[in-house]
Design a protein around this motif. Structure first.
Motif, PDB file in Angstrom:
ATOM      1  N   LYS A 165       1.092  -1.709  -0.020  1.00 17.67           N
ATOM      2  CA  LYS A 165      -0.114  -0.031  -0.920  1.00 17.67           C
ATOM      3  C   LYS A 165       0.786   1.365  -0.374  1.00 17.67           C
ATOM      4  O   LYS A 165       0.341   2.049  -1.097  1.00 17.67           O
ATOM      5  CB  LYS A 165      -0.522  -0.159   1.339  1.00 17.67           C
ATOM      6  N   LYS A 166       2.320   1.279   0.355  1.00 16.69           N
ATOM      7  CA  LYS A 166       2.417   2.491   1.645  1.00 16.69           C
ATOM      8  C   LYS A 166       3.447   2.573  -0.246  1.00 16.69           C
ATOM      9  O   LYS A 166       3.629   3.773  -0.477  1.00 16.69           O
ATOM     10  CB  LYS A 166       3.695   2.857   2.332  1.00 16.69           C
ATOM     11  N   MET A 167       4.021   2.205  -0.727  1.00 17.82           N
ATOM     12  CA  MET A 167       4.871   1.946  -2.322  1.00 17.82           C
ATOM     13  C   MET A 167       3.958   2.441  -3.060  1.00 17.82           C
ATOM     14  O   MET A 167       4.516   3.905  -3.748  1.00 17.82           O
ATOM     15  CB  MET A 167       5.343   1.134  -2.648  1.00 17.82           C
ATOM     16  N   VAL A 168       2.270   2.330  -3.209  1.00 20.31           N
ATOM     17  CA  VAL A 168       1.885   3.118  -4.010  1.00 20.31           C
ATOM     18  C   VAL A 168       1.638   4.364  -4.038  1.00 20.31           C
ATOM     19  O   VAL A 168       2.385   5.780  -4.497  1.00 20.31           O
ATOM     20  CB  VAL A 168       0.479   2.338  -4.779  1.00 20.31           C
ATOM     21  N   GLU A 169       1.749   4.694  -2.878  1.00 24.39           N
ATOM     22  CA  GLU A 169       1.591   6.422  -1.939  1.00 24.39           C
ATOM     23  C   GLU A 169       2.872   7.349  -1.995  1.00 24.39           C
ATOM     24  O   GLU A 169       1.979   8.119  -2.380  1.00 24.39           O
ATOM     25  CB  GLU A 169       1.297   6.200  -0.690  1.00 24.39           C
ATOM     26  N   ALA A 172       5.165   4.762  -6.137  1.00 28.21           N
ATOM     27  CA  ALA A 172       5.413   3.536  -6.881  1.00 28.21           C
ATOM     28  C   ALA A 172       4.253   2.519  -7.954  1.00 28.21           C
ATOM     29  O   ALA A 172       2.905   3.513  -7.589  1.00 28.21           O
ATOM     30  CB  ALA A 172       6.313   2.206  -6.318  1.00 28.21           C
ATOM     31  N   ILE A 173       4.486   2.154  -8.803  1.00 28.21           N
ATOM     32  CA  ILE A 173       3.998   1.625 -10.296  1.00 28.21           C
ATOM     33  C   ILE A 173       3.620  -0.602  -9.426  1.00 28.21           C
ATOM     34  O   ILE A 173       4.722  -0.684  -9.605  1.00 28.21           O
ATOM     35  CB  ILE A 173       3.222   1.070 -10.817  1.00 28.21           C
ATOM     36  N   ARG A 174       2.619  -1.176  -9.082  1.00 23.06           N
ATOM     37  CA  ARG A 174       2.193  -2.482  -9.016  1.00 23.06           C
ATOM     38  C   ARG A 174       3.033  -2.966 -10.329  1.00 23.06           C
ATOM     39  O   ARG A 174       2.100  -2.615 -11.105  1.00 23.06           O
ATOM     40  CB  ARG A 174       0.898  -2.537  -7.976  1.00 23.06           C
ATOM     41  N   LYS A 221      -7.028  -1.089  -4.331  1.00 20.99           N
ATOM     42  CA  LYS A 221      -5.973  -0.889  -3.124  1.00 20.99           C
ATOM     43  C   LYS A 221      -5.282   0.472  -2.554  1.00 20.99           C
ATOM     44  O   LYS A 221      -5.049   0.743  -2.319  1.00 20.99           O
ATOM     45  CB  LYS A 221      -4.767  -2.189  -3.299  1.00 20.99           C
ATOM     46  N   SER A 222      -5.020   1.452  -4.765  1.00 14.49           N
ATOM     47  CA  SER A 222      -4.341   2.041  -4.144  1.00 14.49           C
ATOM     48  C   SER A 222      -5.692   3.310  -3.591  1.00 14.49           C
ATOM     49  O   SER A 222      -7.128   3.995  -4.061  1.00 14.49           O
ATOM     50  CB  SER A 222      -3.912   3.045  -5.478  1.00 14.49           C
ATOM     51  N   GLN A 223      -5.446   4.361  -2.691  1.00 10.33           N
ATOM     52  CA  GLN A 223      -6.254   5.503  -2.597  1.00 10.33           C
ATOM     53  C   GLN A 223      -6.482   6.218  -3.877  1.00 10.33           C
ATOM     54  O   GLN A 223      -7.181   7.156  -3.495  1.00 10.33           O
ATOM     55  CB  GLN A 223      -4.829   6.834  -1.644  1.00 10.33           C
ATOM     56  N   GLU A 224      -5.146   6.465  -5.139  1.00  9.45           N
ATOM     57  CA  GLU A 224      -6.244   6.927  -6.320  1.00  9.45           C
ATOM     58  C   GLU A 224      -7.831   6.452  -6.200  1.00  9.45           C
ATOM     59  O   GLU A 224      -7.990   7.214  -6.811  1.00  9.45           O
ATOM     60  CB  GLU A 224      -5.126   6.934  -7.182  1.00  9.45           C
ATOM     61  N   THR A 225      -8.046   5.162  -6.214  1.00  8.41           N
ATOM     62  CA  THR A 225      -9.395   4.593  -7.038  1.00  8.41           C
ATOM     63  C   THR A 225     -10.173   5.402  -5.314  1.00  8.41           C
ATOM     64  O   THR A 225     -11.133   4.608  -5.715  1.00  8.41           O
ATOM     65  CB  THR A 225      -9.500   3.574  -6.894  1.00  8.41           C
ATOM     66  N   PHE A 226      -9.911   6.001  -5.016  1.00  9.14           N
ATOM     67  CA  PHE A 226     -10.613   6.352  -4.211  1.00  9.14           C
ATOM     68  C   PHE A 226     -11.572   7.613  -3.449  1.00  9.14           C
ATOM     69  O   PHE A 226     -11.250   8.501  -2.652  1.00  9.14           O
ATOM     70  CB  PHE A 226     -10.496   5.883  -2.228  1.00  9.14           C
ATOM     71  N   PRO A 227     -11.688   8.259  -5.175  1.00  9.83           N
ATOM     72  CA  PRO A 227     -11.862   9.739  -4.773  1.00  9.83           C
ATOM     73  C   PRO A 227     -12.752  10.084  -4.336  1.00  9.83           C
ATOM     74  O   PRO A 227     -13.759   9.528  -4.241  1.00  9.83           O
ATOM     75  CB  PRO A 227     -11.184   9.843  -6.435  1.00  9.83           C
ATOM     76  N   LEU A 228     -12.878  11.168  -3.634  1.00 10.70           N
ATOM     77  CA  LEU A 228     -13.682  11.343  -2.919  1.00 10.70           C
ATOM     78  C   LEU A 228     -14.348  12.830  -3.905  1.00 10.70           C
ATOM     79  O   LEU A 228     -13.408  14.188  -4.390  1.00 10.70           O
ATOM     80  CB  LEU A 228     -13.651  12.322  -1.401  1.00 10.70           C
ATOM     81  N   PRO A 229     -15.568  13.162  -3.392  1.00  8.39           N
ATOM     82  CA  PRO A 229     -16.576  14.235  -3.905  1.00  8.39           C
ATOM     83  C   PRO A 229     -15.831  15.950  -3.575  1.00  8.39           C
ATOM     84  O   PRO A 229     -15.803  16.360  -2.806  1.00  8.39           O
ATOM     85  CB  PRO A 229     -18.042  13.999  -3.858  1.00  8.39           C
ATOM     86  N   THR A 230     -15.658  16.280  -4.831  1.00  9.60           N
ATOM     87  CA  THR A 230     -14.893  17.746  -5.037  1.00  9.60           C
ATOM     88  C   THR A 230     -15.673  18.703  -4.093  1.00  9.60           C
ATOM     89  O   THR A 230     -15.945  19.887  -3.496  1.00  9.60           O
ATOM     90  CB  THR A 230     -14.955  17.730  -5.986  1.00  9.60           C
ATOM     91  N   GLU A 231     -17.342  18.275  -4.727  1.00  3.83           N
ATOM     92  CA  GLU A 231     -18.574  19.151  -4.120  1.00  3.83           C
ATOM     93  C   GLU A 231     -19.507  18.152  -3.330  1.00  3.83           C
ATOM     94  O   GLU A 231     -19.399  16.877  -3.692  1.00  3.83           O
ATOM     95  CB  GLU A 231     -19.088  19.488  -5.665  1.00  3.83           C
TER      96      GLU A 231
END
Length: 327
Positions: A165-169, A172-174, A221-231
């Motif tokens: 998890k942390k290497m992605v943050e 790095a790429i899996r 598993k990457s945090q990039e795939t958990f976007p929160l709404p901007t509005e």
């Protein structure tokens, strides 16, 4: 009624011969050889992870020794994970040929209560530093992780999960999804499958320079795939309930006030866990939200996150739940 006479600009005197225009077309192919070795790091307490890492390194060396086999990495380096700072980081921070990545495979076991082995602790702490989320020190790295553990204990494969998890943050790429080998059930089968696939996967990821071939379930598993709404979401106005008595005086018509930008309570994550799997997932989810909270460019609704055993709800959750939030 007649086309205007075109204005022809005066020619600009050339001081040197003009450069030939660049031809449009596909980008050049990636290099046939990396300019860096394949790094294999291990975190080992009993020697199992070290033995697997050494076997993998010897396998790649044997492939390199076969003149009929084409390889991407010119050599392989195998070492304890805590030697990364002097022997790996200078290479990782060097930009490779455009579109490619440096290669890294990590084999790590878990000791105690989800702790990293002694020869891997510094590497884990380095990846956990919040400053590295901004610095992205592994932005030039493609990686794969094999975690070793035992489901009879809590925190199964916790070190491998944290590394993955942390290497992605930190950029790095899996190259392939995290593999967790269970000593209680199918460790040999999981390790054998990992050994058979990882070398091809890591080469492909580093040549292509992306993780487009990774599975969607793994990428979540990457945090990039958990976007929160901007509005803030548009409030849902419930349908009126028919009155059984004289209707109350009508309220003034108009839009409802927008919801607050921040909740006045944290996000609660509760788990019920017997083997440690549910606890591990809950902790990973909490750490993901904490990482998002630490990103100043991301807008979030909950100001914090609290993760705990479900049976702690009465003292730590119920008082908040019984408090009316903002309408």
């Amino acid at each position: 009624t007649e086309a205007p006479t075109p204005v022809v600009p005066a020619p600009i005197p050339a001081t040197t011969a003009p450069a030939a225009p660049k031809e449009s077309g596909p980008l050049p192919p990636p290099p046939e050889k990396s300019d860096s070795p394949l790094f294999i790091l291990y975190g080992s307490a009993t020697g199992n992870a070290e033995s697997i890492a050494i076997d993998l390194a010897e396998t790649y060396e044997a492939i390199l020794g076969n003149p009929d086999t084409k390889t991407y990495f010119p050599s392989v380096v195998c070492m304890e994970a805590d030697q990364f700072k002097k022997k790996c980081l200078p290479t990782w921070e060097t930009d490779p040929v455009a579109g490619t990545k440096h290669g890294l495979v990590v084999v790590a076991s878990t000791t105690g209560n989800g702790d990293a082995p002694e020869n891997c602790g510094r590497f884990v702490r380095f990846l956990k530093r919040k400053s590295n989320v901004d610095a992205q020190p592994l932005r030039n790295v493609g990686f794969a992780v094999l975690g070793l553990g035992d489901t009879n204990y809590d925190q199964f494969c916790q070190t491998g999960k944290i590394l993955d998890k942390k290497m992605v943050e930190v950029g790095a790429i899996r190259a392939k999804p995290l593999v967790c080998a269970d000593e209680a059930t199918d460790m040999e089968e999981s390790v054998d499958q990992f050994m058979e696939q990882v070398l091809a996967d890591i080469e492909r990821a580093c040549v292509e320079g992306d993780a487009s071939f990774a599975t969607m379930s793994e990428m979540k598993k990457s945090q990039e795939t958990f976007p929160l709404p901007t509005e803030a979401p548009t409030p849902v106005v419930p349908a009126p309930i028919p009155a059984t008595t004289a209707p109350a005086a009508p309220k003034e018509s108009g839009p409802l006030p927008p919801p607050p930008e921040k909740s006045d309570s944290p996000l609660f994550i509760l788990y019920g866990s017997a083997t440690g799997n549910a606890e591990s997932i809950a902790i990973d989810l909490a750490e993901t939200y904490e990482a998002i909270l630490g990103n100043p460019d991301t807008k979030t609704y909950f100001p914090s996150v609290v993760c705990m055993e479900a049976d702690q709800f009465k003292k730590k959750c119920l008082p908040t739940w019984e408090t009316d939030p903002v309408a």
